[in-house]
Design a protein around this motif. Structure first.
Motif, PDB file in Angstrom:
ATOM      1  N   ILE B  30       0.843  -1.199   0.000  1.00 23.33           N
ATOM      2  CA  ILE B  30       0.000   0.000   0.000  1.00 23.33           C
ATOM      3  C   ILE B  30       0.878   1.249   0.000  1.00 23.33           C
ATOM      4  N   MET B  31       1.953   1.212   0.806  1.00 19.83           N
ATOM      5  CA  MET B  31       2.845   2.362   0.881  1.00 19.83           C
ATOM      6  C   MET B  31       4.269   1.883   0.734  1.00 19.83           C
ATOM      7  N   ASN B  32       5.038   2.626  -0.031  1.00 23.17           N
ATOM      8  CA  ASN B  32       6.416   2.201  -0.272  1.00 23.17           C
ATOM      9  C   ASN B  32       7.330   3.419  -0.212  1.00 23.17           C
ATOM     10  N   ARG B 229       1.749   5.373  -3.930  1.00 21.01           N
ATOM     11  CA  ARG B 229       2.309   4.785  -2.694  1.00 21.01           C
ATOM     12  C   ARG B 229       3.241   5.724  -1.937  1.00 21.01           C
TER      13      ARG B 229
END
Ligand SMILES: Nc1ncnc2c1ncn2[C@@H]1O[C@H](COP(=O)(O)OP(=O)(O)OP(=O)(O)O)[C@@H](O)[C@H]1O
Ligand SMILES: [Mg+2]
Lengths: 377, 268
Positions: B30-32, B229
């Motif tokens: 979801i987040m990077n 992201r």
């Protein structure tokens, strides 16, 4: 950390100067309350009270509320008052979180005797309504079931298989286990007690008749009421809570049809199957104990069993099973539908579901016992 | 790249500092490498498309969703190194309003507002009652709502009650997940005004997830945008309007964005 909420008061004739210091915040807990009460005390009898905010490190809504509450109390004694040297955000806060009268809700009178009587009255009325609701729910379920049978293609078979797996397959181990144990216990007690009369072999009759007629179906039903009944109530109840039932209704899907009927059908199919397995497990337990503890060989046990029981003994237990399933399913679904809003009510309803269905299972078993005795089956 | 601010950006104290955050569920990332700063005393508006992970980021900062990598500091403390007691103390300074309200269904509105007070404070019942009613009134609920259960409230009332609960302890840092969605425009404006007043008077820091362009213009000091992201842009409204990122262009210069834009010029 910041200092405790404090103040010092300085009298000059009729006037009192209340110099507030420290952090007037909720973190101080009771200290800030005491300090605020102290303000009123200190200003008693004065004609003018001046609140000096120059020493205040921090102020929050609770502090502002308490100070303003004190200010209003002082005002009520007829004294003038003034806020001095307050930073602008403190002034805003005193305004925003200023004292205001909330109409107090008088606590409901509590009269134990009266409450008890009221409770009893309520419960009697509710019990009556429960029965009426149960009957009407039974009617609705029968309609839904008939429709399911008449128009089977409208019906999602997958849903029934899913429930069958949940209700039946996954209950098998625990039901086998408890019935095996109970069969063994009945055998041991039977042999032990009958030995005094030299009638140990009759223990086999005892095992066969007691288990096939009563214990197998009763234990299975009670287990299912606890295991599956509670699950159905919780499922339907949380769907009710989150307005999923309402969503179904507006889509033109009857919750009876979509939710209750598949579960009922699955239960009605599952319970006789489980009862059969329960019977076999219990007899297996009885056989093992008779052999090990009573020294009765399996062959002897079997031949004795054959003469002791008839097909009708077996059927008496099996006939009861679908009725038990119907009662458990209907009570569970009904209690689920009765859930309102809160999680607490869900818990209450699940408990009620299990208690009521176990109670009804035993009542129905009693009725069947009378019925079979009357027709001499 | 997203701007990575040093903690002394304009000499201000960072209340939330997120560095190189990675969050995912299963094999879905979801987040990077997300970076984010929230400064003391500001209202940060957090925008991003539906399902991009705004709520997930909020929940990660709150410690409700585990992170795969990265660092989160709140009030200058690394959340990974806190003992249980320290974590309790940090959470004491939070006020959280979840997207769905998350009111306790078995408690009345008043009891809901008092729940954090009971947990953290030692104050008299009288003060607790008064403060609860004060908060309930501050968020614009009528006093008779105090004794209602959440299932008896309208959608907008649930939002307000949830805000009242979030403000119960006069927190330093408030997380709001779409506080104004589901409110009528007047109510939403009142809501904005309330948050601004509290921010001014209490020095509140606000992390606000929102889709409400009015709120963004009216009360947010800075805006951070989530896409791809990452936080693709962070800064005041002018930065957003000037951004060339296609999603931001669509967001702020789209039909709805344009309708709001003109008054901004005059409101400044
Ligand atoms: N517990 C979870 N398990 C798996 N995936 C999740 C979980 N929670 C969220 N997600 C996924 O993470 C993504 C981000 O969700 P999130 O709730 O943060 O969106 P959002 O940006 O808040 O959207 P909205 O504006 O609609 O509230 C979504 O794709 C969602 O499906
Ligand atoms: Mg969200």
């Amino acid at each position: 950390m910041s200092a405790e909420p404090q103040f010092s008061s300085e009298r000059a004739g009729d006037a009192v100067r209340l110099a507030l210091r420290g952090a007037w915040t909720i973190d101080a807990g009771r200290a800030v309350e005491r300090a605020a009460d102290g303000l009123v005390e200190a200003a008693r009898g004065a004609r003018l009270a001046v609140f000096d905010f120059s020493g205040v490190d921090r102020l929050d809504t609770a502090g502002a509320w308490l100070i303003d509450r004190a200010r209003v109390s002082i005002e009520a004694t007829g004294a003038q008052n003034r806020i001095d040297r307050a930073e602008s955000q403190y002034k805003t806060l005193l305004q925003e979180a200023g004292w205001r009268a909330f109409e107090s809700h008088p606590d409901r009178r509590t009269d134990t005797v009266m409450d008890f009587l009221v409770d009893v009255g309520h419960n009697v009325v509710y019990a009556g309504r429960d029965i009426a609701k149960g009957v009407s729910f039974l009617g609705e379920s029968v309609v839904a079931l008939t429709r399911a049978i008449l128009r089977p293609h409208d019906f999602r078979a997958t849903s029934i298989f899913y429930h069958l797996e949940n209700f039946a397959l996954r209950s098998v181990p625990i039901i086998l286990l408890i019935n095996f144990l109970v069969g063994g216990i009945v055998a041991q007690q039977g042999i032990f007690q009958l030995r005094y009369f030299g009638a140990e072999t009759f223990a086999v009759d005892l095992i066969g008749i007691l288990i096939l007629r009563e214990l197998g179906v009763l234990l299975t039903s009670i287990m299912i009421a606890g295991r599956t009944g509670s699950a159905i109530t919780a499922e339907v109840g949380s769907m009710k809570m989150r307005e999923e039932i309402d969503a179904l209704k507006v889509m033109g899907v009857s919750p009876m049809q979509a939710l209750v009927a598949p579960r009922l059908i699955a239960l009605i199919v599952a319970l006789p199957l489980l009862t059969f397995l329960a019977n076999m497990a219990a007899i297996g337990g009885g056989l093992l104990v008779s052999w090990v503890y009573g020294g009765l060989s399996p062959e002897a046990f079997m031949s004795r069993l054959q003469t002791a029981i008839g097909f009708n003994t077996f059927m008496v237990g099996m006939i009861k099973a679908p009725f038990m399933a119907l009662v458990i399913g209907i009570i569970a679904a009904m209690e689920g539908m009765a859930v309102h809003g809160s999680a607490e009510s869900l818990g209450r309803q699940v408990t009620a579901s299990v208690v009521k269905s176990i109670f009804m299972v035993i009542v129905i078993d009693g009725l069947f016992a009378m019925f079979f005795a009357a027709i001499d089956y | 790249m997203s701007r990575t601010t040093s903690s002394n950006d304009a000499g201000r104290e960072t209340v939330i500092k997120v560095r190189d955050l990675v969050v995912g569920f299963g094999d879905k990332i979801i987040m990077n490498g997300l970076n984010l700063d929230v400064f003391r005393g500001e209202v940060l508006g957090f925008v991003g498309g539906s399902g991009m992970g705004k709520s997930v980021l909020m929940r990660t900062i709150l410690g409700l969703v585990p992170k795969r990598a990265g660092k989160i500091e709140v009030f200058g403390r690394d959340l990974d190194t806190l003992t249980e007691a320290e974590e309790h103390a940090v959470h004491r300074r939070f006020g959280v309003m979840f997207q769905q309200g998350a009111l306790f269904s078995g408690l009345t509105v008043k009891q809901n507002v008092q729940a954090p007070m009971r947990e953290y404070l030692d104050i008299s019942q009288r003060l607790m009652d008064e403060l609860a009613l004060l908060k309930i009134e501050l968020v614009g609920l009528r006093p008779d709502a105090a004794d209602k259960f959440p299932s008896e409230l309208s959608g907008g009332m649930i939002k307000r009650a949830a805000l009242a609960r979030a403000l119960a302890l006069d927190p330093d840092l408030v997380f709001l997940d779409e506080p104004t969605s589901g409110l009528d425009p007047i109510g939403a404006a009142d809501f904005d005004e309330l948050i601004q007043t509290l921010q001014h008077t209490l020095g509140l820091t606000v992390f606000m997830v929102t889709h409400d362009l009015d709120s963004l213009y009216a009360i947010c000091d800075r805006i951070a945008a989530l896409a791809d992201r990452k936080v693709i842009a962070a800064g005041p409204m002018e930065t957003m309007l000037a951004s060339e990122h296609p999603w931001l262009r669509a967001y702020f210069h789209g039909k709805r964005g344009r309708m709001i834009s003109p008054p901004q010029a005059s409101a400044g």
